[in-house]
Design an enzyme around this catalytic site. Structure first.
Site, PDB file in Angstrom:
ATOM      1  N   HIS A   1      -3.285   0.176  -3.407  1.00  0.00           N
ATOM      2  CA  HIS A   1      -2.802  -1.197  -3.191  1.00  0.00           C
ATOM      3  C   HIS A   1      -2.172  -1.732  -4.473  1.00  0.00           C
ATOM      4  CE1 HIS A   1      -3.182  -5.385  -1.359  1.00  0.00           C
ATOM      5  NE2 HIS A   1      -3.009  -5.663  -2.642  1.00  0.00           N
TER       6      HIS A   1
ATOM      7  N   ASP B   1       0.874  -1.164   0.000  1.00  0.00           N
ATOM      8  CA  ASP B   1       0.000   0.000   0.000  1.00  0.00           C
ATOM      9  C   ASP B   1       0.912   1.214   0.000  1.00  0.00           C
ATOM     10  OD1 ASP B   1      -2.226  -1.651   0.241  1.00  0.00           O
ATOM     11  OD2 ASP B   1      -2.276  -1.502   2.424  1.00  0.00           O
TER      12      ASP B   1
ATOM     13  N   GLU C   1      -9.239   0.370  -4.295  1.00  0.00           N
ATOM     14  CA  GLU C   1      -8.055   0.687  -3.482  1.00  0.00           C
ATOM     15  C   GLU C   1      -6.933   1.161  -4.410  1.00  0.00           C
ATOM     16  OE1 GLU C   1      -6.696  -2.291  -0.769  1.00  0.00           O
ATOM     17  OE2 GLU C   1      -8.619  -2.459   0.261  1.00  0.00           O
TER      18      GLU C   1
HETATM   19 ZN   LIG Z   1      -3.368  -3.337   0.666  1.00  0.00          ZN
END
Ligand SMILES: [Zn+2]
Length: 212
Positions: free
Chosen positions: A170, A118, A167
């Site tokens: 990510h 991340d 996300e």
């Molecule tokens: Zn992640």
């Protein structure tokens, strides 16, 4: 889990072995064994990644820096036990149903493969939030991460396939820029169904939820 070889674009990829660079981990596909520990691991700032992924990651960070963009490592490798306590803390706070939408159960997290990171901005702005995509690092990785072998693993609008909401922070290393570009290109085809997830690319069933 029965062994299988996913064939896409004429190349066979190992999507089952926990140590494969193309392993697909999701709510239907736990790591085997669930307590898998990748080796060797390398340090990146305060985080860790599998060494081969770390090399690619560092190359990407250098390229971004040359463009004036500072990528910060927010969360990399997480062990089975670390993931278990993270997941349990969310269950305590929000209940299991909500916890399952924000954190993977132990043995089901891509972070446990050592291939995921991340990322964030050095200012911390929009960390782990939707607005991250509009930040310098968010824009840079969306445009350039595939050239270094990384994909945005949980794209927008694919929760029904991946099991996770968007996300943009990510990143998942898939072992080669060629493969990452192929998966990433699926997001750009207009008028055709999206193939911008590992599930779609490898012809796997959608994994929106854990199996009963
Ligand atoms: Zn992640």
């Amino acid at each position: 889990m029965a062994p299988s070889a996913a064939v896409a674009t004429g190349t066979a990829y190992d999507i089952d072995s926990a140590s494969s660079l193309t392993v697909v981990v999701n709510k239907h596909r736990p790591l085997d064994p669930q307590t898998y520990v990748p080796k060797p691991l390398s340090r990146i700032q305060a985080e860790r990644m599998r060494s081969d992924a770390a090399e690619a990651y560092k190359k990407m960070v250098r390229a971004a820096k040359a463009d004036g963009v500072n990528i910060v490592a927010v969360s990399g490798y997480r062990s089975y036990d670390t993931q278990a306590s993270l997941y349990d803390s969310y269950v305590q706070q929000y209940g299991q149903e909500t916890a399952d939408t924000i954190a993977a159960r132990p043995g089901h997290s891509e972070h446990q493969t050592g291939l995921a990171m991340d990322v964030g901005n050095s200012s911390g702005v929009c960390a782990l939030q939707d607005c991250f995509e509009e930040t310098p690092v968010g824009k840079w990785v969306a445009a350039n991460a595939p050239a270094y072998g990384f994909i945005i693993r949980y794209p927008k609008g694919e929760q029904g396939v991946t099991g996770y909401t968007y996300e943009p922070w990510h990143l998942r290393y898939v072992g080669s820029d060629v493969l990452a570009e192929q998966i990433h290109a699926g997001a750009k085809a207009t008028g055709e169904p999206d193939v911008d997830t590992m599930e779609e690319f490898f012809g796997l069933e959608p994994a929106p939820d854990y199996l009963p």
